[in-house]
Write a protein that holds these residues in place. Structure first.
Motif, PDB file in Angstrom:
ATOM      1  N   ILE A  38       0.978  -1.041  -0.100  1.00  0.00           N
ATOM      2  CA  ILE A  38      -0.021   0.156  -0.023  1.00  0.00           C
ATOM      3  C   ILE A  38       0.943   1.201  -0.177  1.00  0.00           C
ATOM      4  O   ILE A  38       1.825   1.435   0.891  1.00  0.00           O
ATOM      5  CB  ILE A  38      -0.983  -0.152   1.193  1.00  0.00           C
ATOM      6  CG1 ILE A  38      -1.983  -1.159   0.985  1.00  0.00           C
ATOM      7  CG2 ILE A  38      -1.620   1.482   1.617  1.00  0.00           C
ATOM      8  CD1 ILE A  38      -3.167  -1.318   2.232  1.00  0.00           C
ATOM      9  N   LYS A  39       0.597   2.218  -0.895  1.00  0.00           N
ATOM     10  CA  LYS A  39       1.532   3.420  -1.008  1.00  0.00           C
ATOM     11  C   LYS A  39       0.633   4.517  -0.598  1.00  0.00           C
ATOM     12  O   LYS A  39       1.220   5.434  -0.074  1.00  0.00           O
ATOM     13  CB  LYS A  39       1.744   3.739  -2.494  1.00  0.00           C
ATOM     14  CG  LYS A  39       2.546   2.602  -3.298  1.00  0.00           C
ATOM     15  CD  LYS A  39       2.766   3.071  -4.600  1.00  0.00           C
ATOM     16  CE  LYS A  39       3.846   1.968  -5.242  1.00  0.00           C
ATOM     17  NZ  LYS A  39       3.491   0.479  -5.355  1.00  0.00           N
ATOM     18  N   HIS A  40      -0.457   4.337  -0.332  1.00  0.00           N
ATOM     19  CA  HIS A  40      -1.446   5.623   0.009  1.00  0.00           C
ATOM     20  C   HIS A  40      -2.063   5.630   1.518  1.00  0.00           C
ATOM     21  O   HIS A  40      -2.864   5.758   2.088  1.00  0.00           O
ATOM     22  CB  HIS A  40      -2.744   5.922  -0.847  1.00  0.00           C
ATOM     23  CG  HIS A  40      -2.469   5.958  -2.276  1.00  0.00           C
ATOM     24  ND1 HIS A  40      -1.541   6.978  -2.716  1.00  0.00           N
ATOM     25  CD2 HIS A  40      -2.823   5.129  -3.266  1.00  0.00           C
ATOM     26  CE1 HIS A  40      -1.446   6.852  -4.090  1.00  0.00           C
ATOM     27  NE2 HIS A  40      -2.137   5.814  -4.181  1.00  0.00           N
ATOM     28  N   HIS A  41      -0.763   5.159   2.270  1.00  0.00           N
ATOM     29  CA  HIS A  41      -1.183   4.829   3.807  1.00  0.00           C
ATOM     30  C   HIS A  41      -1.461   6.206   4.525  1.00  0.00           C
ATOM     31  O   HIS A  41      -2.208   6.233   5.712  1.00  0.00           O
ATOM     32  CB  HIS A  41       0.385   4.508   4.551  1.00  0.00           C
ATOM     33  CG  HIS A  41       1.454   5.235   4.106  1.00  0.00           C
ATOM     34  ND1 HIS A  41       2.442   4.670   2.937  1.00  0.00           N
ATOM     35  CD2 HIS A  41       2.123   6.447   4.475  1.00  0.00           C
ATOM     36  CE1 HIS A  41       3.302   5.696   2.805  1.00  0.00           C
ATOM     37  NE2 HIS A  41       3.227   6.711   3.556  1.00  0.00           N
ATOM     38  N   THR A  42      -1.019   7.269   3.955  1.00  0.00           N
ATOM     39  CA  THR A  42      -1.350   8.601   4.888  1.00  0.00           C
ATOM     40  C   THR A  42      -2.948   8.918   4.621  1.00  0.00           C
ATOM     41  O   THR A  42      -3.389   9.958   5.649  1.00  0.00           O
ATOM     42  CB  THR A  42      -0.581   9.848   4.210  1.00  0.00           C
ATOM     43  OG1 THR A  42      -0.559  10.016   2.715  1.00  0.00           O
ATOM     44  CG2 THR A  42       0.943   9.564   4.555  1.00  0.00           C
ATOM     45  N   VAL A  43      -3.381   8.415   3.700  1.00  0.00           N
ATOM     46  CA  VAL A  43      -5.011   8.474   3.624  1.00  0.00           C
ATOM     47  C   VAL A  43      -5.727   8.109   4.975  1.00  0.00           C
ATOM     48  O   VAL A  43      -6.589   8.972   5.301  1.00  0.00           O
ATOM     49  CB  VAL A  43      -5.466   7.801   2.388  1.00  0.00           C
ATOM     50  CG1 VAL A  43      -7.181   7.847   2.334  1.00  0.00           C
ATOM     51  CG2 VAL A  43      -5.059   8.451   1.206  1.00  0.00           C
ATOM     52  N   TYR A  44      -5.243   7.185   5.456  1.00  0.00           N
ATOM     53  CA  TYR A  44      -6.043   6.247   6.543  1.00  0.00           C
ATOM     54  C   TYR A  44      -5.613   6.668   7.992  1.00  0.00           C
ATOM     55  O   TYR A  44      -6.068   6.359   8.795  1.00  0.00           O
ATOM     56  CB  TYR A  44      -6.152   4.975   6.225  1.00  0.00           C
ATOM     57  CG  TYR A  44      -6.687   4.535   4.729  1.00  0.00           C
ATOM     58  CD1 TYR A  44      -7.969   4.540   4.725  1.00  0.00           C
ATOM     59  CD2 TYR A  44      -5.810   4.137   3.862  1.00  0.00           C
ATOM     60  CE1 TYR A  44      -8.479   4.076   3.507  1.00  0.00           C
ATOM     61  CE2 TYR A  44      -6.223   3.722   2.552  1.00  0.00           C
ATOM     62  CZ  TYR A  44      -7.561   3.547   2.236  1.00  0.00           C
ATOM     63  OH  TYR A  44      -8.096   3.425   1.239  1.00  0.00           O
ATOM     64  N   HIS A  45      -4.315   7.353   7.949  1.00  0.00           N
ATOM     65  CA  HIS A  45      -3.786   7.820   9.239  1.00  0.00           C
ATOM     66  C   HIS A  45      -3.809   6.760  10.523  1.00  0.00           C
ATOM     67  O   HIS A  45      -3.188   5.526  10.337  1.00  0.00           O
ATOM     68  CB  HIS A  45      -4.537   8.835   9.772  1.00  0.00           C
ATOM     69  CG  HIS A  45      -3.887  10.072   8.951  1.00  0.00           C
ATOM     70  ND1 HIS A  45      -2.633  10.290   8.551  1.00  0.00           N
ATOM     71  CD2 HIS A  45      -4.617  11.497   8.431  1.00  0.00           C
ATOM     72  CE1 HIS A  45      -2.570  11.302   8.004  1.00  0.00           C
ATOM     73  NE2 HIS A  45      -3.511  11.981   7.964  1.00  0.00           N
ATOM     74  N   ARG A  46      -4.707   6.843  11.546  1.00  0.00           N
ATOM     75  CA  ARG A  46      -4.620   6.016  12.737  1.00  0.00           C
ATOM     76  C   ARG A  46      -5.350   4.684  12.420  1.00  0.00           C
ATOM     77  O   ARG A  46      -4.988   3.707  12.683  1.00  0.00           O
ATOM     78  CB  ARG A  46      -5.519   6.612  13.820  1.00  0.00           C
ATOM     79  CG  ARG A  46      -6.996   6.869  13.537  1.00  0.00           C
ATOM     80  CD  ARG A  46      -7.495   7.170  14.791  1.00  0.00           C
ATOM     81  NE  ARG A  46      -7.204   8.367  15.257  1.00  0.00           N
ATOM     82  CZ  ARG A  46      -7.636   8.876  16.501  1.00  0.00           C
ATOM     83  NH1 ARG A  46      -8.354   8.161  17.131  1.00  0.00           N
ATOM     84  NH2 ARG A  46      -7.182  10.290  16.673  1.00  0.00           N
ATOM     85  N   PHE A  47      -6.000   4.538  11.284  1.00  0.00           N
ATOM     86  CA  PHE A  47      -6.831   3.390  10.944  1.00  0.00           C
ATOM     87  C   PHE A  47      -6.053   2.629  10.186  1.00  0.00           C
ATOM     88  O   PHE A  47      -6.233   1.344  10.134  1.00  0.00           O
ATOM     89  CB  PHE A  47      -8.097   3.763  10.139  1.00  0.00           C
ATOM     90  CG  PHE A  47      -9.018   4.557  11.165  1.00  0.00           C
ATOM     91  CD1 PHE A  47      -9.830   3.762  11.993  1.00  0.00           C
ATOM     92  CD2 PHE A  47      -9.071   5.903  11.016  1.00  0.00           C
ATOM     93  CE1 PHE A  47     -10.816   4.723  12.920  1.00  0.00           C
ATOM     94  CE2 PHE A  47     -10.168   6.553  11.555  1.00  0.00           C
ATOM     95  CZ  PHE A  47     -10.739   6.025  12.468  1.00  0.00           C
ATOM     96  N   PHE A  48      -4.831   3.180   9.424  1.00  0.00           N
ATOM     97  CA  PHE A  48      -3.722   2.287   8.594  1.00  0.00           C
ATOM     98  C   PHE A  48      -3.105   1.488   9.843  1.00  0.00           C
ATOM     99  O   PHE A  48      -2.917   0.252   9.937  1.00  0.00           O
ATOM    100  CB  PHE A  48      -2.917   2.993   7.763  1.00  0.00           C
ATOM    101  CG  PHE A  48      -2.283   2.256   6.883  1.00  0.00           C
ATOM    102  CD1 PHE A  48      -2.791   1.263   5.900  1.00  0.00           C
ATOM    103  CD2 PHE A  48      -0.658   2.303   7.043  1.00  0.00           C
ATOM    104  CE1 PHE A  48      -1.790   0.474   5.057  1.00  0.00           C
ATOM    105  CE2 PHE A  48       0.216   1.504   6.576  1.00  0.00           C
ATOM    106  CZ  PHE A  48      -0.269   0.723   5.319  1.00  0.00           C
ATOM    107  N   TYR A  49      -2.620   2.270  11.014  1.00  0.00           N
ATOM    108  CA  TYR A  49      -2.026   1.666  11.924  1.00  0.00           C
ATOM    109  C   TYR A  49      -2.848   0.472  12.666  1.00  0.00           C
ATOM    110  O   TYR A  49      -2.229  -0.448  12.879  1.00  0.00           O
ATOM    111  CB  TYR A  49      -1.720   2.702  13.002  1.00  0.00           C
ATOM    112  CG  TYR A  49      -1.424   2.158  14.576  1.00  0.00           C
ATOM    113  CD1 TYR A  49      -0.149   1.325  14.642  1.00  0.00           C
ATOM    114  CD2 TYR A  49      -2.454   2.172  15.400  1.00  0.00           C
ATOM    115  CE1 TYR A  49       0.127   0.898  15.884  1.00  0.00           C
ATOM    116  CE2 TYR A  49      -1.895   1.621  16.652  1.00  0.00           C
ATOM    117  CZ  TYR A  49      -0.724   0.762  17.155  1.00  0.00           C
ATOM    118  OH  TYR A  49      -0.419   0.165  18.112  1.00  0.00           O
TER     119      TYR A  49
END
Length: 358
Positions: A38-49
């Motif tokens: 996944i390259k667009h990790h910053t879209v989801y912020h805490r939810f990606f963590y």
């Protein structure tokens, strides 16, 4: 100018040292593996963590091959997102450890358009999976999400609520497409009732719990008066029969309801809020649902008259819902099935998810 340049060089050196350290992480002895593409990790912020943390808590090695630029981008961005980099032995970033067998997650599998099912498809969730709300990220980060709590204690027949009631921040939801009652208005509504009680601090709360003076009260732990320590949240919730679910800043969903359900405290929740929890909550099965303040007023007239057997059944259903849908293991099981079936997965992106509604 010189200081700014010095700070930039200092941060670069710290980042490089941290990158070299994380490259030394090695796989644990388990066949379960997830490869993050996944390259667009910053879209989801805490939810990606939270997504990756749930894989980790479910016994997976989390492989996320990355270069130094990507590492720096994650490390120095949003604080909860950066936890995937800052936690010890979380990610395996060195490409040489890439396994032969794994589940792969890609950008194309996920969408932040979390509320499209509700607003555009009549809440039809056929062929999609909504990654549910979870505890506050720091609960998982600090390892306090699964502290043992006595679920068999005698409960206080009251409605409990805790959190931030900042009058400015929590009015933002009125500028969205949602029609839930903002938490500030819910507080004002309950403050007008003779049964309302706001704790002056943690000692005051504990004293009232111990002396048994909270029966049939609307008991609030308001952050502006005192902040309930995160490690005490679930234990405190477990003392009460009911929990008033207040919406978040820009959307109904908030981590508090998940924390309450984890200890079998029954959600008292507005219908639109319950409808954007997936699977939807069901009135008088695993929640008490109200339509608006007028309907809430009717419910409050007899909520404390509910037979103990009915409350006990509701509590069992709440705990079952949590086990089936909200634990890290159950989320990952559902997610993996959706990936296998090539279903769209909706992952929260908070403000970004709400922007799709415009």
């Amino acid at each position: 100018m010189i200081k700014k340049r010095f700070d930039q060089v200092n941060r670069l050196i710290k980042d490089r040292l941290a990158f070299e350290k994380i490259k030394k992480n090695t796989p644990e002895n388990t066949p379960k593996a997830v490869l993050v593409s996944i390259k667009h990790h910053t879209v989801y912020h805490r939810f990606f963590y939270l997504l990756l943390k749930f894989y980790k808590l479910s016994g997976y090695n989390v492989y996320y091959p990355m270069d130094f630029a990507t590492f720096r981008n994650i490390r120095n961005k949003e604080k909860y997102l950066s936890l995937i980099i800052r936690e010890d032995n979380f990610l395996i970033v060195n490409k040489k450890y890439k396994p032969e067998s794994y589940i792969e997650i890609t950008d194309e599998m996920f969408s932040p358009d979390y509320f499209s099912s509700y607003f555009e498809k009549g809440n039809n969730t056929t062929g999609v999976y909504h990654v549910p709300m979870s505890f506050h990220p720091l609960m998982y980060h600090h390892g306090i999400w699964n502290y043992k709590v006595d679920l068999n204690k005698k409960r206080i027949n009251s409605i409990f609520c805790y959190g931030n009631f900042d009058s400015q921040a929590y009015l933002d939801i009125k500028r969205t497409e949602f029609s839930v009652v903002p938490r500030t208005e819910l507080l004002s509504y309950f403050e007008s009732k003779p049964e309302f009680l706001a704790f002056a601090g943690k000692p005051d709360m504990l004293k009232k719990i111990e002396e048994g003076s909270l029966e049939r009260k609307y008991a609030f732990a308001i952050k502006e008066h005192f902040e309930l320590p995160m490690e005490d949240v679930r234990e405190t919730l477990s003392h009460f029969n009911f929990y008033l679910c207040c919406p978040g800043v820009v959307m109904p969903l908030c981590h508090n309801v998940i924390e309450a359900m984890s200890v079998g405290t029954i959600p008292l929740i507005q219908k639109e809020y319950s409808d954007v929890m997936y699977p939807n909550l069901t009135d008088r099965v695993n929640s008490i649902i109200f339509d608006d303040l007028e309907h809430l007023n009717v419910i409050l007239q007899d909520i404390f008259e509910m037979p103990e057997l009915e409350i006990a059944e509701l509590r069992r259903n709440v705990l079952q819902y949590f086990q089936d849908n909200l634990t890290p293991e159950s989320v990952i099981e559902h997610l993996n099935n959706s990936i296998k079936n090539k279903e769209m997965v909706y992952l929260q992106a908070e403000h970004r998810s709400v922007k799709f509604l415009r």
